[in-house]
Design a protein around this motif. Structure first.
Motif, PDB file in Angstrom:
ATOM      1  N   ALA A  70       0.827  -1.213   0.000  1.00 43.36           N
ATOM      2  CA  ALA A  70       0.000   0.000   0.000  1.00 43.36           C
ATOM      3  C   ALA A  70       0.855   1.253   0.000  1.00 43.36           C
ATOM      4  O   ALA A  70       0.575   2.210  -0.733  1.00 43.36           O
ATOM      5  N   ILE A  71       1.895   1.260   0.803  1.00 52.27           N
ATOM      6  CA  ILE A  71       2.767   2.439   0.904  1.00 52.27           C
ATOM      7  C   ILE A  71       3.557   2.667  -0.381  1.00 52.27           C
ATOM      8  O   ILE A  71       3.617   3.774  -0.907  1.00 52.27           O
ATOM      9  N   ASN A  72       4.138   1.585  -0.900  1.00 51.57           N
ATOM     10  CA  ASN A  72       4.988   1.719  -2.084  1.00 51.57           C
ATOM     11  C   ASN A  72       4.197   1.912  -3.375  1.00 51.57           C
ATOM     12  O   ASN A  72       4.747   2.376  -4.378  1.00 51.57           O
ATOM     13  N   SER A  73       2.911   1.569  -3.348  1.00 54.53           N
ATOM     14  CA  SER A  73       2.061   1.783  -4.536  1.00 54.53           C
ATOM     15  C   SER A  73       1.880   3.262  -4.829  1.00 54.53           C
ATOM     16  O   SER A  73       1.608   3.649  -5.973  1.00 54.53           O
ATOM     17  N   THR A  74       2.034   4.100  -3.808  1.00 56.45           N
ATOM     18  CA  THR A  74       1.861   5.544  -3.998  1.00 56.45           C
ATOM     19  C   THR A  74       3.041   6.170  -4.737  1.00 56.45           C
ATOM     20  O   THR A  74       2.908   7.266  -5.274  1.00 56.45           O
ATOM     21  N   ILE A  75       4.176   5.470  -4.739  1.00 53.70           N
ATOM     22  CA  ILE A  75       5.381   6.041  -5.370  1.00 53.70           C
ATOM     23  C   ILE A  75       5.866   5.231  -6.572  1.00 53.70           C
ATOM     24  O   ILE A  75       6.784   5.645  -7.271  1.00 53.70           O
ATOM     25  N   ASN A  76       5.249   4.079  -6.806  1.00 48.05           N
ATOM     26  CA  ASN A  76       5.661   3.229  -7.913  1.00 48.05           C
ATOM     27  C   ASN A  76       4.405   2.692  -8.608  1.00 48.05           C
ATOM     28  O   ASN A  76       3.690   1.854  -8.058  1.00 48.05           O
ATOM     29  N   SER A  77       4.151   3.170  -9.804  1.00 43.55           N
ATOM     30  CA  SER A  77       2.932   2.785 -10.534  1.00 43.55           C
ATOM     31  C   SER A  77       2.925   1.299 -10.898  1.00 43.55           C
ATOM     32  O   SER A  77       1.853   0.686 -11.014  1.00 43.55           O
ATOM     33  N   ASN A  78       4.102   0.712 -11.070  1.00 44.70           N
ATOM     34  CA  ASN A  78       4.163  -0.723 -11.395  1.00 44.70           C
ATOM     35  C   ASN A  78       3.691  -1.569 -10.212  1.00 44.70           C
ATOM     36  O   ASN A  78       3.012  -2.591 -10.395  1.00 44.70           O
ATOM     37  N   ILE A  79       4.051  -1.153  -9.010  1.00 45.32           N
ATOM     38  CA  ILE A  79       3.597  -1.856  -7.811  1.00 45.32           C
ATOM     39  C   ILE A  79       2.086  -1.685  -7.659  1.00 45.32           C
ATOM     40  O   ILE A  79       1.376  -2.621  -7.285  1.00 45.32           O
ATOM     41  N   PHE A  80       1.591  -0.485  -7.978  1.00 42.17           N
ATOM     42  CA  PHE A  80       0.137  -0.248  -7.931  1.00 42.17           C
ATOM     43  C   PHE A  80      -0.577  -1.189  -8.896  1.00 42.17           C
ATOM     44  O   PHE A  80      -1.613  -1.769  -8.550  1.00 42.17           O
ATOM     45  N   LEU A  85      -4.481   5.889   1.200  1.00 40.72           N
ATOM     46  CA  LEU A  85      -3.403   6.266   0.287  1.00 40.72           C
ATOM     47  C   LEU A  85      -3.752   6.038  -1.182  1.00 40.72           C
ATOM     48  O   LEU A  85      -3.341   6.823  -2.042  1.00 40.72           O
ATOM     49  N   ASN A  86      -4.508   4.990  -1.459  1.00 33.58           N
ATOM     50  CA  ASN A  86      -4.702   4.600  -2.857  1.00 33.58           C
ATOM     51  C   ASN A  86      -6.139   4.659  -3.363  1.00 33.58           C
ATOM     52  O   ASN A  86      -6.381   4.456  -4.557  1.00 33.58           O
ATOM     53  N   LYS A  87      -7.093   4.941  -2.467  1.00 31.47           N
ATOM     54  CA  LYS A  87      -8.489   5.068  -2.903  1.00 31.47           C
ATOM     55  C   LYS A  87      -9.094   6.409  -2.492  1.00 31.47           C
ATOM     56  O   LYS A  87     -10.300   6.615  -2.633  1.00 31.47           O
ATOM     57  N   ASP A  88      -8.270   7.294  -1.974  1.00 31.10           N
ATOM     58  CA  ASP A  88      -8.694   8.664  -1.621  1.00 31.10           C
ATOM     59  C   ASP A  88      -9.824   8.711  -0.598  1.00 31.10           C
ATOM     60  O   ASP A  88     -10.630   9.646  -0.594  1.00 31.10           O
ATOM     61  N   VAL A  89      -9.895   7.708   0.268  1.00 26.54           N
ATOM     62  CA  VAL A  89     -10.876   7.727   1.353  1.00 26.54           C
ATOM     63  C   VAL A  89     -10.362   8.668   2.444  1.00 26.54           C
ATOM     64  O   VAL A  89      -9.160   8.724   2.717  1.00 26.54           O
ATOM     65  N   GLY A  90     -11.258   9.413   3.088  1.00 35.20           N
ATOM     66  CA  GLY A  90     -10.851  10.400   4.082  1.00 35.20           C
ATOM     67  C   GLY A  90     -10.235   9.792   5.334  1.00 35.20           C
ATOM     68  O   GLY A  90     -10.298   8.580   5.571  1.00 35.20           O
ATOM     69  N   LEU A  91      -9.674  10.664   6.160  1.00 33.26           N
ATOM     70  CA  LEU A  91      -9.009  10.232   7.390  1.00 33.26           C
ATOM     71  C   LEU A  91      -9.942   9.507   8.355  1.00 33.26           C
ATOM     72  O   LEU A  91      -9.485   8.747   9.211  1.00 33.26           O
ATOM     73  N   MET A 137     -13.465  -5.439   0.096  1.00 35.09           N
ATOM     74  CA  MET A 137     -14.197  -5.142  -1.137  1.00 35.09           C
ATOM     75  C   MET A 137     -13.944  -3.706  -1.592  1.00 35.09           C
ATOM     76  O   MET A 137     -13.871  -3.423  -2.795  1.00 35.09           O
ATOM     77  N   SER A 138     -13.792  -2.802  -0.637  1.00 38.74           N
ATOM     78  CA  SER A 138     -13.581  -1.383  -0.955  1.00 38.74           C
ATOM     79  C   SER A 138     -12.270  -1.137  -1.679  1.00 38.74           C
ATOM     80  O   SER A 138     -12.078  -0.096  -2.314  1.00 38.74           O
TER      81      SER A 138
END
Length: 240
Positions: free
Chosen positions: A80-90, A148-154, A199-200
């Protein structure tokens, strides 16, 4: 630390490295491996410090399964953390749904460790605690993933924070320390909350439906905690 514990740690770490190689593929770097190692060793320290303090002599099969679950949750966190900085991991974890597969496997193992503990009379206070913490850690990891990856709020972090808030409140209010009666509803609410959160994570789910599932999971866990707190308050003066 005895030999059997050292072997358990070593085998679980090897399993986590193998899973990293299998899931990250060509995107696995020394930095990612280092992340996994640091988090894994820290969580292992917390688990086995409490195990030693519990006075138990054997780290049961059920506890080993829970320990393996935690190693999977660590990989989900790192992804989850590294997907924000590496599109291949995402692409690997979200587009390829690996994040959902790993989360589901972790949830299935949650049912497995409980089944084994009850079937072979391995239920202990230590086992119950690490099982609950493993559930909550998975919720925390998925919350980080959604934030981090689905823009859900805090507000998503309210879900894992409920347990920590409850534990902190126990230091001030003795009536919260009473033992709750066994509840099938509580177990179902926990599982359903995690299922909805998993699921989310589907990357093909639009924002509105993602928020709906997150809000539904938040409602379920809030209702469950509220129900238990009301019971504890009503019975605060009752004899044990």
């Amino acid at each position: 630390m005895n030999k059997s514990i050292s072997i358990t740690i070593a085998y679980t770490y090897i399993f986590s490295v193998f899973l990293l190689l299998l899931t990250f593929k060509n995107e696995l770097t020394v930095f990612i491996l280092l992340q996994n190692t640091i988090i894994f060793l820290y969580i292992s320290y917390l688990i086995f410090r409490n195990f030693i303090n519990s006075g138990l002599e054997i780290f049961s099969l059920a506890s080993k399964i829970t320990y393996f679950r935690l190693s999977i949750s660590i990989i989900i966190l790192i992804a989850a953390i590294n997907s924000t900085i590496n599109s291949n991991i995402f692409d690997i974890f979200y587009v390829g749904k690996i994040i959902i597969i790993l989360s589901t496997v972790s949830l299935i193992m949650d049912g497995l460790d409980g089944f084994i503990a009850r079937k072979y009379n391995l239920v202990t206070k230590f086992g119950e605690i690490i099982d609950q913490e493993s559930d909550n850690f998975l919720m925390l990891v998925i919350s980080i993933s959604l934030y981090l990856n689905k823009d859900v709020g805090l507000y998503i972090f309210l879900i894992p924070l409920y347990r920590y808030t409850f534990l902190a409140s126990m230091k001030k209010y003795d009536w919260l320390k009473r033992t709750l009666p066994s509840s099938q509803f509580r177990k179902i609410a926990c599982v359903l909350t995690i299922v909805l959160m998993i699921m989310s994570q589907d990357v093909y789910l639009d924002y509105e439906n993602t928020v709906f599932l997150v809000n539904l999971s938040l409602f379920i866990i809030t209702f469950s905690f509220s129900k238990d707190i009301i019971w504890l308050y009503r019975n605060k003066n009752a004899k044990t």
